[in-house]
Design a protein around this motif. Sequence first.
Motif, PDB file in Angstrom:
ATOM      1  N   VAL A  11       0.877  -1.176   0.000  1.00 39.24           N
ATOM      2  CA  VAL A  11       0.000   0.000   0.000  1.00 39.24           C
ATOM      3  C   VAL A  11       0.911   1.222   0.000  1.00 39.24           C
ATOM      4  O   VAL A  11       1.959   1.208   0.657  1.00 39.24           O
ATOM      5  CB  VAL A  11      -0.889  -0.011   1.268  1.00 39.24           C
ATOM      6  CG1 VAL A  11      -1.678   1.279   1.412  1.00 39.24           C
ATOM      7  CG2 VAL A  11      -1.842  -1.210   1.244  1.00 39.24           C
ATOM      8  N   ALA A  12       0.553   2.245  -0.745  1.00 47.24           N
ATOM      9  CA  ALA A  12       1.345   3.485  -0.729  1.00 47.24           C
ATOM     10  C   ALA A  12       0.461   4.607  -0.207  1.00 47.24           C
ATOM     11  O   ALA A  12      -0.705   4.719  -0.591  1.00 47.24           O
ATOM     12  CB  ALA A  12       1.847   3.812  -2.135  1.00 47.24           C
ATOM     13  N   ALA A  76       8.899   7.613   5.394  1.00 52.39           N
ATOM     14  CA  ALA A  76       9.029   6.509   6.358  1.00 52.39           C
ATOM     15  C   ALA A  76       8.201   5.353   5.823  1.00 52.39           C
ATOM     16  O   ALA A  76       7.571   5.484   4.772  1.00 52.39           O
ATOM     17  CB  ALA A  76       8.527   6.947   7.734  1.00 52.39           C
ATOM     18  N   PHE A  77       8.205   4.233   6.535  1.00 53.96           N
ATOM     19  CA  PHE A  77       7.327   3.152   6.095  1.00 53.96           C
ATOM     20  C   PHE A  77       6.806   2.379   7.289  1.00 53.96           C
ATOM     21  O   PHE A  77       7.406   2.377   8.359  1.00 53.96           O
ATOM     22  CB  PHE A  77       8.022   2.221   5.088  1.00 53.96           C
ATOM     23  CG  PHE A  77       9.163   1.434   5.640  1.00 53.96           C
ATOM     24  CD1 PHE A  77      10.444   1.957   5.653  1.00 53.96           C
ATOM     25  CD2 PHE A  77       8.965   0.151   6.157  1.00 53.96           C
ATOM     26  CE1 PHE A  77      11.510   1.234   6.155  1.00 53.96           C
ATOM     27  CE2 PHE A  77      10.032  -0.581   6.663  1.00 53.96           C
ATOM     28  CZ  PHE A  77      11.313  -0.036   6.664  1.00 53.96           C
ATOM     29  N   ALA A  78       5.653   1.737   7.054  1.00 53.98           N
ATOM     30  CA  ALA A  78       5.083   0.818   8.042  1.00 53.98           C
ATOM     31  C   ALA A  78       5.288  -0.595   7.534  1.00 53.98           C
ATOM     32  O   ALA A  78       5.196  -0.855   6.327  1.00 53.98           O
ATOM     33  CB  ALA A  78       3.588   1.092   8.209  1.00 53.98           C
ATOM     34  N   PHE A  93       4.833   8.795   1.853  1.00 56.49           N
ATOM     35  CA  PHE A  93       5.480   9.950   1.234  1.00 56.49           C
ATOM     36  C   PHE A  93       4.946  11.218   1.887  1.00 56.49           C
ATOM     37  O   PHE A  93       3.833  11.232   2.413  1.00 56.49           O
ATOM     38  CB  PHE A  93       5.172  10.000  -0.268  1.00 56.49           C
ATOM     39  CG  PHE A  93       5.714   8.829  -1.038  1.00 56.49           C
ATOM     40  CD1 PHE A  93       6.973   8.894  -1.630  1.00 56.49           C
ATOM     41  CD2 PHE A  93       4.985   7.654  -1.170  1.00 56.49           C
ATOM     42  CE1 PHE A  93       7.484   7.806  -2.335  1.00 56.49           C
ATOM     43  CE2 PHE A  93       5.486   6.563  -1.869  1.00 56.49           C
ATOM     44  CZ  PHE A  93       6.732   6.641  -2.457  1.00 56.49           C
ATOM     45  N   VAL A  94       5.733  12.275   1.801  1.00 56.04           N
ATOM     46  CA  VAL A  94       5.255  13.606   2.170  1.00 56.04           C
ATOM     47  C   VAL A  94       5.177  14.424   0.892  1.00 56.04           C
ATOM     48  O   VAL A  94       6.070  14.354   0.038  1.00 56.04           O
ATOM     49  CB  VAL A  94       6.196  14.272   3.200  1.00 56.04           C
ATOM     50  CG1 VAL A  94       5.982  15.774   3.262  1.00 56.04           C
ATOM     51  CG2 VAL A  94       5.983  13.663   4.581  1.00 56.04           C
ATOM     52  N   CYS A  95       4.094  15.171   0.749  1.00 52.99           N
ATOM     53  CA  CYS A  95       3.920  16.020  -0.431  1.00 52.99           C
ATOM     54  C   CYS A  95       3.467  17.401   0.024  1.00 52.99           C
ATOM     55  O   CYS A  95       2.502  17.529   0.785  1.00 52.99           O
ATOM     56  CB  CYS A  95       2.882  15.406  -1.367  1.00 52.99           C
ATOM     57  SG  CYS A  95       2.549  16.420  -2.823  1.00 52.99           S
ATOM     58  N   ARG A  96       4.155  18.418  -0.442  1.00 55.76           N
ATOM     59  CA  ARG A  96       3.829  19.800  -0.051  1.00 55.76           C
ATOM     60  C   ARG A  96       3.302  20.632  -1.208  1.00 55.76           C
ATOM     61  O   ARG A  96       2.909  21.769  -1.005  1.00 55.76           O
ATOM     62  CB  ARG A  96       5.073  20.484   0.522  1.00 55.76           C
ATOM     63  CG  ARG A  96       5.587  19.833   1.793  1.00 55.76           C
ATOM     64  CD  ARG A  96       7.012  20.317   2.099  1.00 55.76           C
ATOM     65  NE  ARG A  96       7.616  19.543   3.163  1.00 55.76           N
ATOM     66  CZ  ARG A  96       7.511  19.828   4.446  1.00 55.76           C
ATOM     67  NH1 ARG A  96       6.830  20.888   4.830  1.00 55.76           N
ATOM     68  NH2 ARG A  96       8.085  19.075   5.355  1.00 55.76           N
ATOM     69  N   ARG A  97       3.359  20.074  -2.408  1.00 57.82           N
ATOM     70  CA  ARG A  97       2.888  20.846  -3.579  1.00 57.82           C
ATOM     71  C   ARG A  97       2.015  19.969  -4.444  1.00 57.82           C
ATOM     72  O   ARG A  97       2.391  18.851  -4.797  1.00 57.82           O
ATOM     73  CB  ARG A  97       4.095  21.345  -4.383  1.00 57.82           C
ATOM     74  CG  ARG A  97       4.866  22.446  -3.676  1.00 57.82           C
ATOM     75  CD  ARG A  97       6.034  22.909  -4.528  1.00 57.82           C
ATOM     76  NE  ARG A  97       5.624  23.236  -5.876  1.00 57.82           N
ATOM     77  CZ  ARG A  97       6.422  23.167  -6.935  1.00 57.82           C
ATOM     78  NH1 ARG A  97       7.655  22.751  -6.811  1.00 57.82           N
ATOM     79  NH2 ARG A  97       5.984  23.506  -8.126  1.00 57.82           N
ATOM     80  N   TRP A  98       0.853  20.486  -4.772  1.00 62.72           N
ATOM     81  CA  TRP A  98      -0.060  19.751  -5.637  1.00 62.72           C
ATOM     82  C   TRP A  98      -0.929  20.758  -6.369  1.00 62.72           C
ATOM     83  O   TRP A  98      -1.038  21.909  -5.962  1.00 62.72           O
ATOM     84  CB  TRP A  98      -0.914  18.783  -4.807  1.00 62.72           C
ATOM     85  CG  TRP A  98      -1.696  19.448  -3.708  1.00 62.72           C
ATOM     86  CD1 TRP A  98      -2.944  19.994  -3.809  1.00 62.72           C
ATOM     87  CD2 TRP A  98      -1.266  19.651  -2.356  1.00 62.72           C
ATOM     88  NE1 TRP A  98      -3.313  20.514  -2.589  1.00 62.72           N
ATOM     89  CE2 TRP A  98      -2.308  20.324  -1.676  1.00 62.72           C
ATOM     90  CE3 TRP A  98      -0.103  19.329  -1.634  1.00 62.72           C
ATOM     91  CZ2 TRP A  98      -2.234  20.688  -0.334  1.00 62.72           C
ATOM     92  CZ3 TRP A  98      -0.028  19.689  -0.294  1.00 62.72           C
ATOM     93  CH2 TRP A  98      -1.080  20.357   0.340  1.00 62.72           C
ATOM     94  N   GLU A 133       6.521   9.886  13.987  1.00 59.26           N
ATOM     95  CA  GLU A 133       7.668  10.328  13.184  1.00 59.26           C
ATOM     96  C   GLU A 133       7.389  11.699  12.559  1.00 59.26           C
ATOM     97  O   GLU A 133       8.265  12.575  12.530  1.00 59.26           O
ATOM     98  CB  GLU A 133       7.916   9.271  12.098  1.00 59.26           C
ATOM     99  CG  GLU A 133       9.231   9.363  11.386  1.00 59.26           C
ATOM    100  CD  GLU A 133      10.440   9.043  12.242  1.00 59.26           C
ATOM    101  OE1 GLU A 133      10.308   8.383  13.289  1.00 59.26           O
ATOM    102  OE2 GLU A 133      11.533   9.500  11.856  1.00 59.26           O
ATOM    103  N   LEU A 134       6.167  11.902  12.078  1.00 55.82           N
ATOM    104  CA  LEU A 134       5.794  13.216  11.522  1.00 55.82           C
ATOM    105  C   LEU A 134       5.887  14.273  12.607  1.00 55.82           C
ATOM    106  O   LEU A 134       6.388  15.382  12.379  1.00 55.82           O
ATOM    107  CB  LEU A 134       4.372  13.162  10.949  1.00 55.82           C
ATOM    108  CG  LEU A 134       4.211  12.434   9.616  1.00 55.82           C
ATOM    109  CD1 LEU A 134       2.749  12.086   9.361  1.00 55.82           C
ATOM    110  CD2 LEU A 134       4.756  13.276   8.461  1.00 55.82           C
TER     111      LEU A 134
END
Length: 144
Positions: A11-12, A76-78, A93-98, A133-134
């Motif tokens: 899963v992502a 990070a991952f689980a 993943f972290v995303c700051r722009r969309w 973690e975040l």
Amino acid sequence: MNDSPPRLLLVAACALVDSGGRVLIARRPDGKAQAGGWEFPGGKVEAGESPEQAVVRELREELGVEPCEQCLQPFAFASTTLEGGRWLLMPLFVCRRWDGFVDPKENQQIAWVRPERLSDYALLPADRPLAAELRDRLAGEKVS
Ligand SMILES: Nc1nc2c([nH]c(=O)n2[C@@H]2O[C@H](COP(=O)(O)OP(=O)(O)OP(=O)(O)O)[C@@H](O)[C@H]2O)c(=O)[nH]1
């Protein structure tokens, strides 16, 4: 005793982070496994897809936003067991722009949450270490 190895579920998922440093979480709608729990948007990686492609597709389908693949920062991952003898492997993943505005497409409740407040929500078990973690890595960021 069941000796069969757990089936791997890839899963992502993605933490969208807004300009104020808040993280988007979504409540799993009724009818889905673990309904009612809060999670990071995402879903199963389909055959032939990369995790990044799966995240882009899921964000489009679930929230109507369009991140570019290059804006997805591996974070990070689980890696943990799920009910039903499955093993969850989930890169976050972290995303700051969309592009576009967040518009929940599956009637799911969403919340923009300061990283240090994520633990106030009933997150899915696999997501709790990711939320910590975040908090540790994002909470110090300047808020606009
Ligand atoms: N999307 C997502 N799934 C998560 C997270 N944490 C976690 O344990 N999971 C688990 O990973 C699996 C993902 O399945 P999903 O139902 O979201 O995937 P999907 O959108 O492709 O599902 P579908 O088959 O219903 O279309 C579920 O078992 C879910 O409980 C998370 O933060 N985000």
